[in-house]
Motif scaffolding. Structure first.
Motif, PDB file in Angstrom:
ATOM      1  N   PRO A 133      -6.197  -3.936  -0.627  1.00 49.28           N
ATOM      2  CA  PRO A 133      -5.538  -2.673  -0.979  1.00 49.28           C
ATOM      3  C   PRO A 133      -6.183  -1.931  -2.143  1.00 49.28           C
ATOM      4  O   PRO A 133      -6.316  -0.706  -2.102  1.00 49.28           O
ATOM      5  CB  PRO A 133      -4.105  -3.106  -1.320  1.00 49.28           C
ATOM      6  CG  PRO A 133      -3.908  -4.365  -0.562  1.00 49.28           C
ATOM      7  CD  PRO A 133      -5.244  -5.055  -0.565  1.00 49.28           C
ATOM      8  N   GLY A 134      -6.592  -2.648  -3.195  1.00 53.77           N
ATOM      9  CA  GLY A 134      -7.183  -1.981  -4.357  1.00 53.77           C
ATOM     10  C   GLY A 134      -8.496  -1.313  -4.036  1.00 53.77           C
ATOM     11  O   GLY A 134      -8.729  -0.149  -4.390  1.00 53.77           O
ATOM     12  N   MET A 151     -13.913   0.010   4.468  1.00 52.71           N
ATOM     13  CA  MET A 151     -12.531  -0.152   4.026  1.00 52.71           C
ATOM     14  C   MET A 151     -11.729  -1.069   4.933  1.00 52.71           C
ATOM     15  O   MET A 151     -10.737  -1.672   4.502  1.00 52.71           O
ATOM     16  CB  MET A 151     -11.857   1.220   3.939  1.00 52.71           C
ATOM     17  CG  MET A 151     -12.403   2.086   2.814  1.00 52.71           C
ATOM     18  SD  MET A 151     -11.946   3.837   2.977  1.00 52.71           S
ATOM     19  CE  MET A 151     -10.183   3.756   2.819  1.00 52.71           C
ATOM     20  N   VAL A 152     -12.139  -1.200   6.191  1.00 53.59           N
ATOM     21  CA  VAL A 152     -11.396  -2.023   7.150  1.00 53.59           C
ATOM     22  C   VAL A 152     -11.284  -3.469   6.673  1.00 53.59           C
ATOM     23  O   VAL A 152     -10.254  -4.130   6.870  1.00 53.59           O
ATOM     24  CB  VAL A 152     -12.058  -1.963   8.535  1.00 53.59           C
ATOM     25  CG1 VAL A 152     -11.372  -2.903   9.515  1.00 53.59           C
ATOM     26  CG2 VAL A 152     -12.037  -0.529   9.073  1.00 53.59           C
ATOM     27  N   GLU A 153     -12.335  -3.973   6.035  1.00 53.36           N
ATOM     28  CA  GLU A 153     -12.360  -5.373   5.586  1.00 53.36           C
ATOM     29  C   GLU A 153     -11.951  -5.535   4.127  1.00 53.36           C
ATOM     30  O   GLU A 153     -11.975  -6.653   3.603  1.00 53.36           O
ATOM     31  CB  GLU A 153     -13.773  -5.945   5.778  1.00 53.36           C
ATOM     32  CG  GLU A 153     -14.308  -5.847   7.191  1.00 53.36           C
ATOM     33  CD  GLU A 153     -13.451  -6.627   8.186  1.00 53.36           C
ATOM     34  OE1 GLU A 153     -12.860  -7.660   7.773  1.00 53.36           O
ATOM     35  OE2 GLU A 153     -13.355  -6.219   9.354  1.00 53.36           O
ATOM     36  N   GLY A 183     -11.831   3.483  -2.201  1.00 56.08           N
ATOM     37  CA  GLY A 183     -12.589   4.062  -1.095  1.00 56.08           C
ATOM     38  C   GLY A 183     -12.007   5.374  -0.620  1.00 56.08           C
ATOM     39  O   GLY A 183     -12.737   6.321  -0.310  1.00 56.08           O
ATOM     40  N   LEU A 184     -10.671   5.451  -0.562  1.00 57.55           N
ATOM     41  CA  LEU A 184     -10.015   6.688  -0.142  1.00 57.55           C
ATOM     42  C   LEU A 184     -10.368   7.834  -1.087  1.00 57.55           C
ATOM     43  O   LEU A 184     -10.737   8.928  -0.641  1.00 57.55           O
ATOM     44  CB  LEU A 184      -8.505   6.498  -0.090  1.00 57.55           C
ATOM     45  CG  LEU A 184      -7.673   7.751   0.163  1.00 57.55           C
ATOM     46  CD1 LEU A 184      -7.997   8.361   1.520  1.00 57.55           C
ATOM     47  CD2 LEU A 184      -6.175   7.447   0.050  1.00 57.55           C
ATOM     48  N   SER A 194       0.829  -1.200   0.000  1.00 64.24           N
ATOM     49  CA  SER A 194       0.000   0.000   0.000  1.00 64.24           C
ATOM     50  C   SER A 194       0.866   1.253   0.000  1.00 64.24           C
ATOM     51  O   SER A 194       1.947   1.267   0.596  1.00 64.24           O
ATOM     52  CB  SER A 194      -0.930   0.013   1.221  1.00 64.24           C
ATOM     53  OG  SER A 194      -1.773   1.144   1.206  1.00 64.24           O
ATOM     54  N   SER A 195       0.385   2.302  -0.671  1.00 64.41           N
ATOM     55  CA  SER A 195       1.110   3.571  -0.730  1.00 64.41           C
ATOM     56  C   SER A 195       0.603   4.563   0.315  1.00 64.41           C
ATOM     57  O   SER A 195       1.044   5.700   0.354  1.00 64.41           O
ATOM     58  CB  SER A 195       0.980   4.178  -2.134  1.00 64.41           C
ATOM     59  OG  SER A 195      -0.387   4.288  -2.498  1.00 64.41           O
ATOM     60  N   TRP A 196      -0.340   4.138   1.134  1.00 63.87           N
ATOM     61  CA  TRP A 196      -0.859   4.963   2.221  1.00 63.87           C
ATOM     62  C   TRP A 196      -1.275   4.035   3.356  1.00 63.87           C
ATOM     63  O   TRP A 196      -1.122   2.812   3.254  1.00 63.87           O
ATOM     64  CB  TRP A 196      -2.034   5.822   1.740  1.00 63.87           C
ATOM     65  CG  TRP A 196      -3.206   5.018   1.244  1.00 63.87           C
ATOM     66  CD1 TRP A 196      -3.311   4.342   0.059  1.00 63.87           C
ATOM     67  CD2 TRP A 196      -4.430   4.767   1.949  1.00 63.87           C
ATOM     68  NE1 TRP A 196      -4.518   3.695  -0.024  1.00 63.87           N
ATOM     69  CE2 TRP A 196      -5.231   3.946   1.112  1.00 63.87           C
ATOM     70  CE3 TRP A 196      -4.934   5.181   3.176  1.00 63.87           C
ATOM     71  CZ2 TRP A 196      -6.500   3.514   1.485  1.00 63.87           C
ATOM     72  CZ3 TRP A 196      -6.202   4.752   3.549  1.00 63.87           C
ATOM     73  CH2 TRP A 196      -6.971   3.934   2.714  1.00 63.87           C
ATOM     74  N   VAL A 197      -1.780   4.585   4.462  1.00 59.48           N
ATOM     75  CA  VAL A 197      -2.032   3.784   5.662  1.00 59.48           C
ATOM     76  C   VAL A 197      -3.463   3.968   6.150  1.00 59.48           C
ATOM     77  O   VAL A 197      -3.958   5.095   6.258  1.00 59.48           O
ATOM     78  CB  VAL A 197      -1.058   4.182   6.801  1.00 59.48           C
ATOM     79  CG1 VAL A 197      -1.377   3.414   8.079  1.00 59.48           C
ATOM     80  CG2 VAL A 197       0.380   3.930   6.376  1.00 59.48           C
ATOM     81  N   LEU A 198      -4.116   2.843   6.431  1.00 57.49           N
ATOM     82  CA  LEU A 198      -5.383   2.832   7.175  1.00 57.49           C
ATOM     83  C   LEU A 198      -5.117   2.108   8.481  1.00 57.49           C
ATOM     84  O   LEU A 198      -4.736   0.941   8.492  1.00 57.49           O
ATOM     85  CB  LEU A 198      -6.483   2.118   6.386  1.00 57.49           C
ATOM     86  CG  LEU A 198      -7.776   1.811   7.162  1.00 57.49           C
ATOM     87  CD1 LEU A 198      -8.446   3.092   7.651  1.00 57.49           C
ATOM     88  CD2 LEU A 198      -8.750   0.998   6.309  1.00 57.49           C
ATOM     89  N   PHE A 199      -5.307   2.813   9.598  1.00 52.17           N
ATOM     90  CA  PHE A 199      -5.013   2.251  10.913  1.00 52.17           C
ATOM     91  C   PHE A 199      -6.298   2.163  11.729  1.00 52.17           C
ATOM     92  O   PHE A 199      -6.996   3.155  11.905  1.00 52.17           O
ATOM     93  CB  PHE A 199      -3.983   3.131  11.631  1.00 52.17           C
ATOM     94  CG  PHE A 199      -3.568   2.622  12.987  1.00 52.17           C
ATOM     95  CD1 PHE A 199      -3.267   1.294  13.186  1.00 52.17           C
ATOM     96  CD2 PHE A 199      -3.472   3.491  14.069  1.00 52.17           C
ATOM     97  CE1 PHE A 199      -2.874   0.813  14.426  1.00 52.17           C
ATOM     98  CE2 PHE A 199      -3.086   3.032  15.319  1.00 52.17           C
ATOM     99  CZ  PHE A 199      -2.783   1.686  15.492  1.00 52.17           C
TER     100      PHE A 199
END
Length: 300
Positions: free
Chosen positions: A143-144, A138-140, A149-150, A14-19
């Motif tokens: 990456p694509g 998006m949690v579930e 979603g972002l 991933s090029s970004w982060v979902l925490f």
């Protein structure tokens, strides 16, 4: 109180982060990021501190914060006792924006949104509800689908006529060289995990793969403070959360955040906050009574 730099790492896919952060309570941790940050807070109520703004937040709070703006949330209660406080945090860098968003004319509204995030933005209730559905899904996702979603949620926020700024632009922290962040980031991450323990410089030298002199020099250049002062800020920040959201005796709080000596805790707390722990607890009970959100300056 100076903010500390939070180091963000992306994964290989991933090029970004979902925490997805879940805690019994959200602690006071006055910090900033080099990235853009979109935070959705769930099952939580309390105060959020963003730049020079202090406001109450509730379940479903959504804020977009531009790079270098000091901020923190500090919970006072949960909504459902059976569930933890949850913060879904989306981080993406300026490099991501330049590579993914800037080249596409269809995404220009997002660029304008991000420019406005230099003061941090809140959003209208209808938009927050729609964004909540997208972010929670998006949690579930893989990456694509998360990337789609972002972009969807950022386009949604860009169209919100009810969005409003929170902080003044003067509250952005100074930029630092990116080359320094990765090397010092490992040291910062270790300090956050072990701030209660005695700081052993030799161990930090090994973690950062630096000489002792380079570690001290680069750390101070990156954070604008010594490692000892940085740890003190971490300890006092966690103590603030305990003072605001518990009735624990001050001596117990001092011990929990790493101070075996109460007098030393009181001295360092007053040095950073300008008041004793007891005065701080009483002052915030007056500053943030039950009622509408308040806009007040954060002590620096």
């Amino acid at each position: 109180m100076k903010p500390f730099l939070e180091h963000i790492k992306t994964s290989k896919d991933s090029s970004w982060v979902l925490f997805d952060r879940r805690l019994p309570a959200i602690p006071f941790e006055w910090h900033y990021n080099s990235e853009y940050e979109l935070t959705l807070t769930l099952n939580s109520r309390g105060q959020r501190f963003i730049g020079d703004n202090i406001s109450r937040y509730d379940d479903g709070d959504l804020v977009l914060i531009g790079p270098k703006i000091p901020h923190t949330w500090c919970s006072s209660e949960d909504v459902c006792k059976e569930r933890e406080h949850q913060a879904l945090v989306l981080w993406f860098s300026d490099a991501f924006v330049k590579g993914m968003i800037d080249p596409h004319v269809e995404l220009k509204p997002i660029r304008r949104l991000l420019e406005r995030s230099s003061r941090a933005l809140t959003f209208s209730e209808p938009v927050r509800e729609k964004a909540r559905e997208i972010v929670c899904a998006m949690v579930e996702q893989g990456p694509g689908a998360r990337l789609t979603g972002l972009l969807s949620v950022l386009l949604l926020l860009a169209e919100d006529a009810g969005s409003a700024p929170l902080a003044s632009e003067a509250n952005q922290s100074e930029s630092f060289a990116e080359a320094t962040e990765e090397r010092i980031g490992r040291v910062i991450s270790h300090l956050h995990e072990h701030y209660r323990d005695e700081m052993v410089v030799e161990k930090l030298v090994r973690i950062g793969a630096l000489s002792r002199s380079s570690l001290h020099r680069l750390f101070k250049r990156q954070t604008r403070m010594t490692m000892g002062m940085y740890v003190a800020h971490l300890r006092v920040g966690h103590a603030c959360a305990l003072l605001l959201n518990s009735e624990k005796p001050i001596a117990v709080i001092a011990d929990e955040v790493g101070y075996g000596n109460l007098a030393n805790f009181n001295r360092q707390f007053k040095g950073l906050k300008g008041q004793t722990p007891r005065e701080f607890r009483r002052a915030f009970q007056r500053v943030l009574p039950d009622g509408p959100p308040a806009r007040r300056a954060v002590t620096s």
